[in-house]
Write an enzyme that holds these catalytic residues in place. Structure first.
Site, PDB file in Angstrom:
ATOM      1  CG  ASP A  60      -1.788   1.188   1.341  1.00 35.35           C
ATOM      2  OD1 ASP A  60      -2.488   1.464   0.362  1.00 35.35           O
ATOM      3  OD2 ASP A  60      -1.787   1.847   2.392  1.00 35.35           O
TER       4      ASP A  60
ATOM      5  CG  ASP B 248      -2.059   2.622   6.531  1.00 35.37           C
ATOM      6  OD1 ASP B 248      -2.708   2.325   5.513  1.00 35.37           O
ATOM      7  OD2 ASP B 248      -1.682   3.779   6.778  1.00 35.37           O
TER       8      ASP B 248
ATOM      9  CG  ASP C 175      -4.581  -1.468   3.071  1.00 39.89           C
ATOM     10  OD1 ASP C 175      -4.752  -1.386   1.842  1.00 39.89           O
ATOM     11  OD2 ASP C 175      -4.126  -0.542   3.756  1.00 39.89           O
TER      12      ASP C 175
END
Length: 870
Positions: free
Chosen positions: A328, A615, A619
């Site tokens: 990410d 985070d 996700d």
């Protein structure tokens, strides 16, 4: 009734709200709460500890050991029976404990509600607990509030909401109460809706609750996590495959030995069964699963000291074979904090940190940024409230020792035209140098079109076409590098009065400020280190493609010839098309949680071990789907932490690379431990087979072999797990996840090293047989096999000679050897243990014979390594 809110226009919704007396009554809210349940997510079914404990006995090897225990009990060998059953129960308890520590991912999703929400009930504004909010409630939102449920906006005043935990996009989203055209839109494009778990950063609003609990976007993510199945690690698959083959081989060989003993050697039925039991106990590596667990656990402790907290033991082994990291962007590779990068003023392009406050244009540029914004930053704590772009402007001022509160006190706001997504401008009125001054920030194209003059070091000059072209070029350069650009301008007013939209014309253009969520300093080196280790890094983000690509280029993820893909483009691709382009796609932008799972799955279809970092709540499903899910410990949501297998305590991407090195080291140590255990077991198998073929007495009692496998073998195996990682592990390519841990080279080592130890043991057996009969022979064979396997622990520390490895470089191996020798000596010399372990007293000469024979295999192996090394 509440299900129809999604289908209503804003006027219709307002009419319905008025019809319910401007909000639900307390009685109606209670009824809906009872109907819908508290505002939490569905709870998955949990197995009872007893069921989990009983499932540990399903393994075929466990069944064989249980049969061996029953035969020992029938034959009157109570000691062996008790020891075997103790081993089975101990392994089952360990497995149960490990299971109960896992699978907490949905628990924190249930708790993702704000402590309180401001609602309208019985015509009165009141605060209720977040879980008590129900569909149909009217909720008031202000800057700093966490949205407790999904809802339709009824009234909206310059509202901006940070949805990064859901979409991955760090930039706050502007909201409006206007009705949107029908049709499916992306989460971040639903401007008249707010979603549970997002944060209000600017403005205020009134919303009508349309969904709670599992009927929210957050609940949809919870469903994805429920549907996501975790995969077995390569080591698990390899050991499962090995266990099946070993069990089949043991059954076949035991049947052969039983028949040979019964028919060829003329033994009775019971003696033949004892031979078969001895062989089964010799062949089964009873401590293997426990040793692997212990070695993995020690690996987690080492990683924790390096800020990589392992939640699932299997992740340690998987890390060593990771081939791709799907990372990410927001908060993982970047700082999750908008930061001013460059400014343009008076024809000069300047780095933000190098801004010159003695330059009138640059000084006024910063002043407008501080005055025409509402963000606040606590210098002491670093806490900030407001729109991320405005926070960036305040931090830029702090970079140059210009305090926003001081500037705002010196130039108080006299009037305001709030930001509007149609105008794309925000203006505030102040008295500057004794004159009323309109200060404005907004979109470059809009503000430039409304400007007539330009502020320069020489004063205010007319804005020529050439100057407009220069400003446009600077804006284009910023945009191509993925930077967000704000323009700033001012206008002297005729008097202090109420502002109108007509006042936002005839500006003096001051300059441009560009900003971005910058990469973490360590990210570039970490990506380079991963590439050196044969690991591909792929960026997955909810941000815009241009911005994501710019960051990926800076970090080294995106290179010449690579592809950047958006979620809508991904939707248009079939799995086959995605599989074809997958190796060339380095950036995925504007993606949803479903997209992230699909990307991870695509890499797994190629046979790759995939890690996923993140985070946010969005996700979590992909973190669970990945072979190794990695969450951020500081900025990460509780949902992402619980879904992940590993948590970075320092939010440092470079920590992942350190964890990979440790994972490779742990895998090597596990492989060495397996070599040690199986080569020792091979020695026992060959010795029993030889005795059967030669019609000799049973060389080992089952209790002998259990003593070796569980006590004297366990200590050196654990010590092998403490072997320090060798240099150069990161320079190696990731191992093939399809390759068995028991490859041909390892099997060859196990066979010939086991044969050496078996020869030494049977030589001692013959010496004992000639000196004192079957009991003496069994005792000497048992002692030689035990001591030889203790010496063999040094051989299994690595592929080099002990002189290169360093005898004292692993102090635990020395301690394990000493501990094993003490245990063996206790069994051979303490009278009370002689009966329990079926041994007889030995003479001094026999002890020397045992020592020499036990050391001989290790001497030969080490001599061979020294010769090869030279």
């Amino acid at each position: 009734m509440e299900q129809t809110y999604f289908d209503k226009t804003v006027p219709q919704a307002l009419e319905q709200v008025k019809a319910t007396a401007d909000g639900l009554t307390a009685q109606e809210a209670a009824r809906r709460l009872e109907e819908h349940g508290p505002n939490q997510l569905a709870e998955g079914k949990k197995k009872s500890p007893l069921v989990i404990f009983l499932e540990q006995f399903k393994d075929l090897l466990v069944f064989i050991l249980a049969v061996a225990a029953v035969i020992s009990m029938v034959s009157g060998n109570v000691e062996s029976t008790l020891v075997i059953f103790a081993v089975l129960i101990m392994n089952a308890v360990l497995g149960t404990v490990q299971y109960l520590k896992a699978e907490k991912s949905l628990e924190s999703l249930k708790a993702m509600s704000a402590p309180v929400a401001k609602v309208l009930r019985d015509g009165v504004r009141q605060e209720v607990a977040g879980p008590q909010v129900v569909p149909g409630d009217i909720v008031y939102l202000e800057a700093g509030d966490l949205v407790v449920a999904d809802g339709r906006l009824l009234e909206c005043y310059s509202l901006k909401v940070n949805e990064s935990s859901l979409t991955g996009e760090s930039e706050a989203v502007e909201k409006t109460a206007d009705a949107l055209p029908a049709g499916k839109t992306a989460l971040g494009d639903q401007k008249n809706m707010v979603f549970s778990g997002s944060l209000v950063t600017y403005g205020r609003a009134v919303m009508l609750v349309t969904g709670t609990g599992m009927n929210t976007e957050l609940g949809h993510i919870a469903e994805l996590m429920n549907q996501t199945q975790q995969r077995k690690t390569p080591l698990q698959k390899s050991l499962d495959d090995f266990s099946g083959k070993l069990a089949a081989a043991i059954l076949a060989i035991c049947a052969l030995v039983f028949c040979l003993s019964l028919f060829r050697s003329g033994m009775g039925l019971l003696d033949s069964l004892l031979f078969a039991v001895a062989l089964a106990v010799a062949a089964i590596p009873e401590a293997l699963s426990s040793i692997v667990t212990i070695v993995l656990a020690m690996g987690t402790q080492k990683m924790a000291r390096q800020n990589a907290i392992i939640k699932e033991l299997k992740a340690v082994e998987s890390l060593g074979s990771v081939q791709v990291i799907c990372s990410d962007k927001t908060g993982t590779l970047t700082q999750n904090k908008m930061t001013v990068q460059k400014i343009w003023a008076d024809g000069k392009l300047v780095e933000a940190k190098d801004a010159d406050m003695s330059d009138p244009a640059q000084e006024l540029l910063m002043k407008i940024g501080l005055l025409a914004s509402d963000a606040t930053v606590d210098v002491a704590s670093g806490a900030s409230v407001g729109d991320p772009t405005e926070i960036a402007l305040v931090n830029w001022g702090g970079m140059h020792q210009t305090d926003a509160n001081s500037v705002r006190s010196q130039f108080p706001r006299l009037g305001e035209l709030a930001f509007d997504s149609d105008r794309k401008l925000m203006s505030t009125l102040h008295r500057v140098n004794g004159k009323p001054m309109l200060l404005t920030k907004g979109a470059m194209d809009v503000l430039l079109a409304r400007s007539e003059k330009l502020l320069t070091a020489k004063g205010v000059v007319p804005l020529t076409d050439e100057m407009r072209a220069a400003i446009a070029r600077a804006n284009e350069e910023f945009s191509e590098n993925g930077l967000r650009v704000l323009a700033f301008a001012c206008r002297e007013m005729d008097a202090e009065r109420e502002l109108t939209l007509e006042d936002e014309n005839g500006f003096t253009f001051v300059g441009l400020v560009s900003m971005i969520d910058p990469p973490r300093e360590e990210s570039k080196q970490a990506v380079a280190d991963a590439k050196r280790g044969g690991i591909r890094t792929v960026m997955i983000t909810g941000d815009h493609k241009v911005t994501a690509t710019a960051i990926a280029k800076q970090i080294g993820i995106f290179e010449e010839g690579d592809i950047a893909l958006e979620g809508v483009e991904l939707d248009a691709m079939t799995d086959d098309e995605l599989d074809e382009k997958l190796p060339h796609i380095s950036v995925y932008a504007r993606v949803s949680p479903e997209h992230k799972i699909r990307i991870v799955s695509a890499w797994q279809r190629r046979g790759c071990i995939a890690a996923m970092t993140g985070d946010g709540v969005n996700d979590a499903p992909a973190l669970k789907k990945a072979d190794v899910g990695v969450a951020m410990g500081i900025t990460g949501t509780e949902v992402s932490k619980d879904a992940a297998a590993m948590i970075l305590a320092d939010d440092n991407f470079a920590t992942i690379v350190k964890a990979v090195v440790n994972g490779r080291g742990v895998y090597t140590n596990i492989k060495n431990a397996i070599q040690f255990l199986l080569s020792g077991n091979m020695a026992g198998i060959l010795a029993v087979l030889y005795a059967s073929l030669m019609a000799l007495p049973v060389p080992f009692q089952p209790v002998h072999l259990l003593f070796i496998n569980l006590l004297t073998d366990s200590l050196p195996a654990i010590a092998l797990g403490m072997e320090p990682a060798r240099k150069g592990l990161l320079d190696q390519k990731p191992r093939d996840p399809k390759a068995s841990i028991l490859d041909k080279p390892l099997m060859f080592k196990i066979l010939w090293q086991g044969a050496l130890i078996a020869i030494a043991s049977m030589t001692a057996f013959y010496l004992g047989l000639s000196a004192g009969g079957a009991a003496m022979a069994s005792t000497m064979a048992f002692a030689t096999l035990t001591l030889a396997r203790l010496f063999h622990g040094f051989n299994c520390r690595g592929t080099e000679s002990i002189f290169k490895l360093g005898l004292g470089s692993n102090k635990y191996s020395l301690m394990a050897f000493a501990g094993g020798v003490v245990l063996l000596a206790a069994v051979l010399t303490i009278p009370v243990l002689e009966g329990l372990f079926s041994v007889t007293a030995l003479s001094g000469v026999q002890y020397l014979q045992i020592l020499g024979l036990a050391f001989a295999p290790t001497l030969l192996i080490q001599l061979g390594r020294v010769i090869r090394g030279k």
